[in-house]
Design a protein around this motif. Structure first.
Motif, PDB file in Angstrom:
ATOM      1  N   GLN A  37       0.861  -1.180   0.000  1.00 49.92           N
ATOM      2  CA  GLN A  37       0.000   0.000   0.000  1.00 49.92           C
ATOM      3  C   GLN A  37       0.895   1.226   0.000  1.00 49.92           C
ATOM      4  N   VAL A  38       0.333   2.316  -0.465  1.00 48.49           N
ATOM      5  CA  VAL A  38       1.141   3.515  -0.656  1.00 48.49           C
ATOM      6  C   VAL A  38       1.754   4.010   0.656  1.00 48.49           C
ATOM      7  N   SER A  39       1.092   3.782   1.768  1.00 50.59           N
ATOM      8  CA  SER A  39       1.624   4.254   3.053  1.00 50.59           C
ATOM      9  C   SER A  39       2.920   3.546   3.443  1.00 50.59           C
ATOM     10  N   ALA A  85       6.422   4.602  -4.571  1.00 52.43           N
ATOM     11  CA  ALA A  85       5.032   5.060  -4.644  1.00 52.43           C
ATOM     12  C   ALA A  85       4.536   5.142  -6.089  1.00 52.43           C
ATOM     13  N   LEU A  86       5.448   5.204  -7.039  1.00 49.16           N
ATOM     14  CA  LEU A  86       5.067   5.375  -8.441  1.00 49.16           C
ATOM     15  C   LEU A  86       4.098   4.306  -8.963  1.00 49.16           C
ATOM     16  N   PRO A  87       4.265   3.017  -8.648  1.00 47.69           N
ATOM     17  CA  PRO A  87       3.293   2.031  -9.156  1.00 47.69           C
ATOM     18  C   PRO A  87       1.860   2.303  -8.692  1.00 47.69           C
ATOM     19  N   THR A 128      -6.314  10.122  -3.565  1.00 48.26           N
ATOM     20  CA  THR A 128      -6.662  10.220  -2.142  1.00 48.26           C
ATOM     21  C   THR A 128      -7.207   8.885  -1.630  1.00 48.26           C
ATOM     22  N   GLN A 129      -8.022   8.232  -2.440  1.00 49.29           N
ATOM     23  CA  GLN A 129      -8.625   6.958  -2.023  1.00 49.29           C
ATOM     24  C   GLN A 129      -7.591   5.871  -1.757  1.00 49.29           C
ATOM     25  N   VAL A 130      -6.465   5.893  -2.462  1.00 51.50           N
ATOM     26  CA  VAL A 130      -5.464   4.847  -2.218  1.00 51.50           C
ATOM     27  C   VAL A 130      -4.437   5.262  -1.164  1.00 51.50           C
TER      28      VAL A 130
END
Length: 173
Positions: free
Chosen positions: A65-67, A75-77, A103-105
């Motif tokens: 997950q992006v976090s 974070a690019l993918p 924002t949702q991800v």
């Protein structure tokens, strides 16, 4: 018995009557059988060597997950996936759709910028740019009729702390 190892020799009959010849022949035959026909050796257990591999350095797993991403490249993918998903909808030329998707991800809305969807005279924009500041770098996307397929990149952040040059719209929703 090992019949394939025995050889037959012609011995005259009168020599066979002699006990010495018969005794020698019997001894030679027995020696030949014993020397040439030994039982197959019983296999002895082969020692098993188990080698435990030494740990090697492996690449860390990709963030799920992006976090979990620690760099803009990690974070690019996630950024790319959102851009592709929005591009596949009828909202492909609406900047807000990209901001909402990001924002949702899990991207931070306060670190985002987006250009206007329309020109100053109300025509659809030739292209829309949007970005997310990630440390000292920026994830930047560009879509629109003049762009063709969406473009995404990791770019150095500007000294101003922003990512995009020019006029951007407020993200106030």
């Amino acid at each position: 018995m090992c019949a394939d190892r025995l050889t037959t020799r012609f011995v005259p009959a009168r020599a066979l009557r002699s006990g010495v010849v018969v005794g020698l022949l019997g001894a030679a035959l027995a020696a030949g059988v014993l020397a040439g026909c030994t039982a197959a050796p019983t296999p002895s257990p082969t020692p098993t060597v188990s080698v435990t591999p030494t740990p090697t350095e492996t690449a860390p797993a990709a963030p799920q997950q992006v976090s979990e991403a620690t760099t803009a490249d990690e974070a690019l993918p996630f950024f790319t996936d959102v851009v592709a998903a929005v591009w596949a909808t009828d909202q492909r030329f609406q900047g807000r759709a990209y901001i909402d998707g990001l924002t949702q991800v899990g991207f931070d809305k306060s670190a985002m910028e987006v250009t206007y969807d329309e020109s100053t005279v109300g025509n659809p924009a030739e292209s829309i740019q949007f970005s997310v500041r990630w440390g000292e770098e920026c994830l930047v996307g560009q879509v629109g009729p003049s762009t063709g397929d969406p473009v995404v990149a990791v770019m150095p952040g500007l000294e101003t702390g922003l990512c995009l040059i020019g006029d951007t719209r407020p993200i106030d929703w």
